[in-house]
Design an enzyme around this catalytic site. Structure first.
Site, PDB file in Angstrom:
ATOM      1  N   ASP A   1      31.830  51.966  33.363  1.00  0.00           N
ATOM      2  CA  ASP A   1      32.150  51.068  34.401  1.00  0.00           C
ATOM      3  C   ASP A   1      32.165  49.703  33.627  1.00  0.00           C
ATOM      4  O   ASP A   1      31.551  49.438  33.020  1.00  0.00           O
ATOM      5  CB  ASP A   1      31.363  50.999  35.680  1.00  0.00           C
ATOM      6  CG  ASP A   1      32.664  50.650  36.878  1.00  0.00           C
ATOM      7  OD1 ASP A   1      33.721  50.359  36.654  1.00  0.00           O
ATOM      8  OD2 ASP A   1      32.054  50.776  38.013  1.00  0.00           O
ATOM      9  N   ASP A   2      33.193  48.734  34.171  1.00  0.00           N
ATOM     10  CA  ASP A   2      33.184  47.405  33.823  1.00  0.00           C
ATOM     11  C   ASP A   2      32.138  46.745  34.195  1.00  0.00           C
ATOM     12  O   ASP A   2      31.506  45.913  33.544  1.00  0.00           O
ATOM     13  CB  ASP A   2      34.564  46.651  34.204  1.00  0.00           C
ATOM     14  CG  ASP A   2      34.781  46.819  35.754  1.00  0.00           C
ATOM     15  OD1 ASP A   2      34.057  47.434  36.516  1.00  0.00           O
ATOM     16  OD2 ASP A   2      35.715  46.129  36.195  1.00  0.00           O
TER      17      ASP A   2
ATOM     18  N   ASP B   1      27.385  45.752  40.100  1.00  0.00           N
ATOM     19  CA  ASP B   1      27.342  44.355  41.067  1.00  0.00           C
ATOM     20  C   ASP B   1      26.099  44.621  41.971  1.00  0.00           C
ATOM     21  O   ASP B   1      24.878  44.467  41.594  1.00  0.00           O
ATOM     22  CB  ASP B   1      28.503  44.278  41.577  1.00  0.00           C
ATOM     23  CG  ASP B   1      28.268  43.007  42.522  1.00  0.00           C
ATOM     24  OD1 ASP B   1      27.438  42.547  43.158  1.00  0.00           O
ATOM     25  OD2 ASP B   1      29.346  42.141  42.513  1.00  0.00           O
TER      26      ASP B   1
END
Length: 168
Positions: free
Chosen positions: A103-104, A107
C-alpha cells in the site's frame, strides 16, 4: 503561538518522481526477504493507493503474479470503517505465506488490520507510515507525523500559481 492550521494544511506533497524513488527503495529493502529463497510468490496491491508502488516493486523484484484487494477506508478525506470491496484470488492467497501486500500509506492501520486478519502470514509493506499504523506494517520507507496529510501525485493536478510578489 498556537497552530491554527487545519489537518490537511500540514501537507507532504509527493511527486511522481518521489513515489518512484521511494517505491524502488522499498523494493530494495524487500529484495531477498521472501520465504522462497528470498523470492515472493505474488504481490497484492491495496487499491487504489497501493497500485503504483506495487507496479514499481513488481518490476524491480521480477514478480509476475499480481492481484488486488479493494478496501474502502476513506470517504474523501474522512476516515471510515474499513471494508473489503474486492478480494484477491483465494487459491493464490491461502494464509498469505509468500505474499507481499503493498500500500502507499499506513495511517490509522485499520485497512492493514483488516487485510492482516484475512492473510495473517503475508508480509505488509508501505511506502509511508504514520505512528498509529506502524504496528500493522512489516516494512516501510518514510515515517510522517500522524497529523500530516500526504498529497499523492494521482490526487493532484498541475496548475499555474501566481508569484508572491506580483506578475511584473
Amino acid at each position: 503561538m498556537s497552530d491554527t492550521r487545519l489537518p490537511h494544511e500540514k501537507g507532504f506533497h509527493i511527486s511522481w518522481d518521489q513515489i518512484h524513488r521511494d517505491s524502488r527503495a522499498l523494493a530494495w529493502r524487500l529484495d531477498g526477504h521472501g520465504p522462497d529463497d528470498g523470492a515472493w510468490r505474488a504481490i497484492v496491491a491495496i487499491t487504489r493507493g497501493g497500485m503504483a508502488p506495487a507496479m514499481i516493486i513488481a518490476r524491480e523484484l521480477d514478480v509476475r503474479v499480481i492481484d488486488t484487494i479493494s478496501v474502502k477506508s476513506y470517504n474523501h478525506q474522512a476516515q471510515m470503517d474499513a471494508k473489503v470491496l474486492k478480494a484477491p484470488d483465494a487459491d493464490m492467497m491461502g494464509d498469505g505465506t509468500g505474499i507481499l501486500v503493498i500500500d502507499d500509506l499506513v495511517d490509522s492501520g485499520k485497512t492493514l488490520e483488516l487485510v492482516r486478519e484475512l492473510y495473517p502470514n503475508a508480509h505488509f509493506a508501505t511506502v509511508y507510515a504514520k505512528p498509529k499504523g506502524r504496528p500493522m506494517v512489516d516494512t516501510f520507507i518514510t515515517e510522517v507525523s500522524q497529523d500530516t496529510w500526504i498529497f499523492f501525485p494521482w490526487d493532484m493536478a498541475l496548475q499555474y500559481v501566481e508569484p508572491y510578489r506580483g506578475t511584473d
